[in-house]
Scaffold this motif. Sequence first.
Motif, short mmCIF file in Angstrom:
data_model
loop_
_atom_site.label_atom_id
_atom_site.label_comp_id
_atom_site.label_asym_id
_atom_site.label_seq_id
_atom_site.Cartn_x
_atom_site.Cartn_y
_atom_site.Cartn_z
N LEU A 372 9.99 -13.45 -11.81
CA LEU A 372 8.97 -12.99 -12.76
C LEU A 372 8.00 -14.11 -13.13
N TYR A 373 8.55 -15.31 -13.33
CA TYR A 373 7.67 -16.45 -13.61
C TYR A 373 6.79 -16.77 -12.40
N ASP A 374 7.31 -16.54 -11.19
CA ASP A 374 6.51 -16.79 -9.99
C ASP A 374 5.37 -15.79 -9.89
N ILE A 375 5.64 -14.55 -10.25
CA ILE A 375 4.58 -13.53 -10.29
C ILE A 375 3.51 -13.92 -11.31
N TYR A 376 3.96 -14.34 -12.48
CA TYR A 376 3.01 -14.81 -13.51
C TYR A 376 2.16 -15.96 -12.97
N ARG A 377 2.78 -16.85 -12.21
CA ARG A 377 2.08 -18.02 -11.68
C ARG A 377 0.94 -17.61 -10.75
N VAL A 378 1.18 -16.69 -9.83
CA VAL A 378 0.18 -16.38 -8.81
C VAL A 378 -0.92 -15.46 -9.33
N LEU A 379 -0.67 -14.77 -10.44
CA LEU A 379 -1.71 -13.90 -11.00
C LEU A 379 -2.80 -14.73 -11.69
N ARG A 380 -4.02 -14.29 -11.55
CA ARG A 380 -5.12 -14.92 -12.29
C ARG A 380 -5.05 -14.47 -13.74
N PRO A 381 -5.71 -15.17 -14.66
CA PRO A 381 -5.80 -14.67 -16.03
C PRO A 381 -6.40 -13.27 -16.05
N GLY A 382 -5.73 -12.36 -16.74
CA GLY A 382 -6.16 -10.98 -16.76
C GLY A 382 -5.64 -10.16 -15.60
N GLY A 383 -4.89 -10.81 -14.68
CA GLY A 383 -4.32 -10.09 -13.54
C GLY A 383 -3.21 -9.14 -13.97
N LEU A 384 -2.93 -8.14 -13.13
CA LEU A 384 -1.99 -7.07 -13.47
C LEU A 384 -0.68 -7.21 -12.70
N PHE A 385 0.42 -6.99 -13.42
CA PHE A 385 1.73 -6.86 -12.78
C PHE A 385 2.22 -5.44 -13.02
N TRP A 386 2.30 -4.67 -11.95
CA TRP A 386 2.73 -3.27 -12.01
C TRP A 386 4.20 -3.22 -11.61
N LEU A 387 5.07 -3.12 -12.60
CA LEU A 387 6.51 -3.00 -12.37
C LEU A 387 6.83 -1.52 -12.29
N ASP A 388 7.18 -1.04 -11.10
CA ASP A 388 7.23 0.39 -10.79
C ASP A 388 8.68 0.83 -10.59
N HIS A 389 9.19 1.65 -11.51
CA HIS A 389 10.55 2.18 -11.40
C HIS A 389 11.60 1.07 -11.28
N PHE A 390 11.57 0.16 -12.24
CA PHE A 390 12.61 -0.87 -12.34
C PHE A 390 13.91 -0.19 -12.77
N PHE A 391 14.97 -0.40 -12.01
CA PHE A 391 16.24 0.30 -12.26
C PHE A 391 17.23 -0.61 -12.99
N CYS A 392 17.93 -0.05 -13.99
CA CYS A 392 18.97 -0.80 -14.69
C CYS A 392 19.83 0.16 -15.49
N ALA A 393 20.94 -0.35 -16.01
CA ALA A 393 21.77 0.44 -16.93
C ALA A 393 21.13 0.43 -18.31
N GLY A 394 21.41 1.47 -19.08
CA GLY A 394 20.82 1.57 -20.41
C GLY A 394 21.18 0.41 -21.31
N THR A 395 22.41 -0.10 -21.17
CA THR A 395 22.84 -1.23 -21.99
C THR A 395 22.12 -2.51 -21.64
N GLN A 396 21.57 -2.59 -20.42
CA GLN A 396 20.88 -3.81 -19.99
C GLN A 396 19.42 -3.84 -20.41
N LEU A 397 18.83 -2.68 -20.59
CA LEU A 397 17.38 -2.61 -20.78
C LEU A 397 16.92 -3.41 -21.99
#
Length: 441
Positions: A372-397
């Motif tokens: 996630l930090y690497d994604i933040y690094r490569v994005l320009r200021p104002g760039g978008l990160f589209w996290l699409d259908h991230f899967f997890c257990a309810g207790t983890q969210l």
Amino acid sequence: MASIEEYQRRAVLKHNSICSKLKILLLVVSTNLLTVLLFSCTSLDSRWSSCGLRVHSWDSAALFHELNATRRDLSDSRTQSAELQRRLAMTSSLLQTLLAEVGRAREDMVAAADGVGGSRDEIPEELKLAMGPHKMPLGFTSNLGTDELYPALGSACFNFQKELVEYMSYEVGKECPMDEVFAQRLMLKGCEPLPRRRCHPKSPKGYVEPVPFPASLWTIPPDTSITWDAYTCKNYTCLVNRRKEKRAYDCKDCFDLKGREKVRWLHDDGGLAYGIDAVLGTKPPGTIRIGLDIGGGTGTFAARMRERNVTIVTSSMNFDGPFNSFIASRGLVPMHVSVAHRLPFFDGTLDIVHSMHVLSNWISDTVLEFALYDIYRVLRPGGLFWLDHFFCAGTQLNSTYVPMLRHVGFNKLRWTAGRKLDRGMAKDEWYLSALLEKPMT
């Protein structure tokens, strides 16, 4: 076979040890010099300036007082001088010991490089060349800060020495072994990037020119466009029909361009499924131009973006299917790297990063946070990160992933959490879709 790890790491460990010891030496010497300075200032400025013999001929008592004070100062100075000599002797001894160890370490490093004891001699010649280092033809270059070049090689490669040697065993200039599955497994173990090889990959028989763009975006290529040795299916018809099988496959229906792939990301349901046009509409027209799709299957997200004049690089692995070749056949850009690989883009250069299903709770929390930090690094200021259908257990969210995303520093533009019900309510499985923005400042 002698340890490759000994060859590659021995010199590095010795070098680090030397640097640590020299730092200790510098600290000791600096401390003693400071002590000398302090003692000198104390003796010369504070005492000797005031201990000059002041003779008062008219007062013998004052004369004796001055003499006694001078004797005490001289005695203190002798004590300080003895302490300084002791410390300097200790420093000299330490210096001699460290210099002796430096000499021995250099001999060991030279021995490792020259193959003394058989360490390097038993490494196959092709692997030696692939690992380097190699002297720069023009000598030292300020761009590299050295006169040697080390080819890139994943550090985890040295945990799998036998496999690495096998991977580098081939005839130079001839056809490479058909080891695609073996090589990818090495990558997934952390041996990434793999060393370069000097052989030719097998070419498909009956190869024809690709379908012209833009028709190629939605055309399944001919079977003769690739070699099928590494895969269970031996043609694209077999891959398309996987959607009908009960057996589990990675991205089971991705090769069927007339099925679900044809409608992906076209519609926004106001819930977990975001539409491409709605996402692009959050930014001024034309400002989303280039990006990355992490784990993009057969490249359909990139195809939809390409129709909107957005260039997307698609990372994908070949899990029993020619995913990278298929992406390329569509006139799109594939990138064969694992999810653990550092994104090969410079800081602040991408307008958008998308990931569907790949970034989920099957990844350890630490690896995911680095990603996630690497994604933040490569994005320009104002760039978008589209996290699409991230899967997890309810207790983890709420306990793990919401704080993790907040800690990375993204702004929330959209945020939708919903139950994953295909395996029943009792499973407490959830999806998270989010449109996040890298702050402008």
